[in-house]
Motif scaffolding. Structure first.
Motif, mmCIF file in Angstrom:
data_model
loop_
_atom_site.group_PDB
_atom_site.id
_atom_site.type_symbol
_atom_site.label_atom_id
_atom_site.label_comp_id
_atom_site.label_asym_id
_atom_site.label_seq_id
_atom_site.Cartn_x
_atom_site.Cartn_y
_atom_site.Cartn_z
ATOM 1 N N ALA A 36 41.235 59.077 43.999
ATOM 2 C CA ALA A 36 41.631 57.675 43.948
ATOM 3 C C ALA A 36 40.976 57.002 42.746
ATOM 4 C CB ALA A 36 41.219 56.956 45.229
ATOM 5 N N THR A 37 41.719 56.065 42.147
ATOM 6 C CA THR A 37 41.203 55.356 40.980
ATOM 7 C C THR A 37 41.820 53.969 40.922
ATOM 8 O OG1 THR A 37 40.821 55.563 38.583
ATOM 9 C CG2 THR A 37 43.010 56.176 39.394
ATOM 10 N N ASP A 38 41.393 53.174 39.940
ATOM 11 C CA ASP A 38 41.957 51.842 39.678
ATOM 12 C C ASP A 38 41.976 50.973 40.935
ATOM 13 O OD1 ASP A 38 42.310 52.477 37.012
ATOM 14 O OD2 ASP A 38 44.357 53.198 37.307
ATOM 15 N N LYS A 39 40.797 50.703 41.470
ATOM 16 C CA LYS A 39 40.660 49.975 42.737
ATOM 17 C C LYS A 39 40.927 48.478 42.567
ATOM 18 C CE LYS A 39 38.780 53.896 44.187
ATOM 19 N NZ LYS A 39 38.100 54.429 43.004
ATOM 20 N N MET A 40 41.480 47.858 43.605
ATOM 21 C CA MET A 40 41.594 46.399 43.653
ATOM 22 C C MET A 40 40.188 45.829 43.733
ATOM 23 S SD MET A 40 43.487 43.784 43.441
ATOM 24 C CE MET A 40 45.170 44.401 43.622
ATOM 25 N N ASN A 41 39.927 44.693 43.066
ATOM 26 C CA ASN A 41 38.548 44.276 42.862
ATOM 27 C C ASN A 41 38.421 42.800 42.534
ATOM 28 O OD1 ASN A 41 38.433 43.757 39.734
ATOM 29 N ND2 ASN A 41 39.674 45.576 40.044
ATOM 30 N N SER A 42 37.185 42.331 42.484
ATOM 31 C CA SER A 42 36.822 41.037 41.902
ATOM 32 C C SER A 42 35.328 41.050 41.605
ATOM 33 C CB SER A 42 37.139 39.871 42.838
ATOM 34 O OG SER A 42 36.678 38.652 42.259
ATOM 35 N N SER A 43 34.956 40.508 40.457
ATOM 36 C CA SER A 43 33.537 40.433 40.106
ATOM 37 C C SER A 43 32.828 39.329 40.882
ATOM 38 C CB SER A 43 33.380 40.179 38.602
ATOM 39 O OG SER A 43 34.024 38.970 38.226
ATOM 40 N N THR A 44 33.597 38.430 41.510
ATOM 41 C CA THR A 44 33.044 37.382 42.365
ATOM 42 C C THR A 44 33.084 37.870 43.810
ATOM 43 O OG1 THR A 44 33.842 35.647 40.869
ATOM 44 C CG2 THR A 44 33.263 34.987 43.119
ATOM 45 N N VAL A 45 31.912 38.049 44.417
ATOM 46 C CA VAL A 45 31.841 38.653 45.751
ATOM 47 C C VAL A 45 32.691 37.899 46.764
ATOM 48 C CG1 VAL A 45 30.293 39.170 47.671
ATOM 49 C CG2 VAL A 45 29.581 39.687 45.328
ATOM 50 N N ALA A 46 32.653 36.575 46.720
ATOM 51 C CA ALA A 46 33.395 35.767 47.691
ATOM 52 C C ALA A 46 34.902 35.951 47.558
ATOM 53 C CB ALA A 46 33.042 34.290 47.524
ATOM 54 N N ASN A 47 35.368 36.435 46.406
ATOM 55 C CA ASN A 47 36.801 36.597 46.167
ATOM 56 C C ASN A 47 37.243 38.053 46.176
ATOM 57 O OD1 ASN A 47 37.023 33.829 45.835
ATOM 58 N ND2 ASN A 47 36.797 33.927 43.612
ATOM 59 N N GLN A 48 36.384 38.949 46.615
ATOM 60 C CA GLN A 48 36.789 40.351 46.636
ATOM 61 C C GLN A 48 37.925 40.560 47.627
ATOM 62 O OE1 GLN A 48 32.917 42.230 47.095
ATOM 63 N NE2 GLN A 48 32.739 42.523 44.883
ATOM 64 N N PRO A 49 38.816 41.500 47.344
ATOM 65 C CA PRO A 49 40.080 41.622 48.090
ATOM 66 C C PRO A 49 39.884 41.922 49.574
ATOM 67 C CG PRO A 49 39.701 43.534 46.692
ATOM 68 C CD PRO A 49 38.690 42.519 46.297
ATOM 69 N N ILE A 50 40.751 41.301 50.388
ATOM 70 C CA ILE A 50 40.785 41.562 51.827
ATOM 71 C C ILE A 50 42.223 41.910 52.216
ATOM 72 C CG2 ILE A 50 40.380 40.661 54.144
ATOM 73 C CD1 ILE A 50 38.325 38.765 52.970
#
Length: 221
Positions: free
Chosen positions: A178-192
């Protein structure tokens, strides 16, 4: 809509790593990496990825085997590192299968690796419902029950993946891992990811509206 339903990851697990398939077909999801439960908005699975190099995603032991399929995702994501994958069941190097990813924070690309469609969108951290409809040689994207852009005509897929279905990641170019993960550098906005369904048919406009109306109140959309 239950007709053609293959799997339905509906109620996120508050503990453990198994997301039970509510369809009864046994395609349970597995939480990978350090993916964790979030109790907000009825419960979802958070991918704690700060960049696309993170380790968190969700896998399902299923492979698309036809060029007629619908993938529905209810999630919040606004990546800061790209590529950022919404879902993947593909082998990029040989043009197999299908995937959907964000090449930028304001565009979604989906379809088969060598014949994909791209649509522009407004970046947002809100919970949204995405429905990807692939109907042989036609593919369409819906956001919160409304089509985004126009349907595209493409060459029908005849080659498919044989590993597993991924949410929040795609396979490496060779079709493994697996590669190219969904993400965010802002912890509060990380994907759910709150709910994911897959159908072995192309949902109609009426069925898309039906699914949207059934879930919009739950997630405050």
């Amino acid at each position: 809509v239950s007709s053609g339903l293959v799997f339905n990851l509906q109620s996120a697990p508050s503990s453990g790593t198994t997301w039970t398939d509510a369809s009864g077909n046994g395609y349970n999801g597995t939480l990978q990496g350090s993916a964790s439960y979030s109790s907000a908005n009825g419960g979802g699975i958070k991918l704690n990825n700060s960049t696309y190099l993170g380790t968190d995603y969700i896998s399902v032991p299923y492979n698309i085997s036809s060029n007629t399929v619908t993938v529905e995702v209810v999630a919040s994501f606004n990546p800061t590192s790209n590529w950022a994958t919404i879902w993947g069941n593909e082998v990029y190097s040989s043009g197999r299968g299908y995937y959907a990813y964000m090449a930028t924070s304001t565009s979604i690309t989906y379809g088969k690796p060598n014949s994909s469609s791209s649509e522009s969108l407004t970046a947002s951290n809100a919970i949204r419902q995405w429905i990807f409809v692939i109907n042989g040689t036609t593919q369409s994207l819906y956001l919160n029950g409304t089509q985004v852009g126009a349907s595209d005509t493409v060459t029908g897929q005849t080659l498919f993946a044989s590993s597993e279905f991924l949410f929040g990641a795609r396979h490496t170019n060779a079709g493994t891992g697996a590669t190219d993960k969904m993400n965010s550098s802002t912890v509060a906005n990380q994907p759910i990811f709150y709910q994911m369904r897959l159908y072995n048919k192309a949902l109609s406009t009426a069925e898309i509206t039906q699914n949207y109306n059934a879930m919009k109140t739950t997630y405050g959309i």
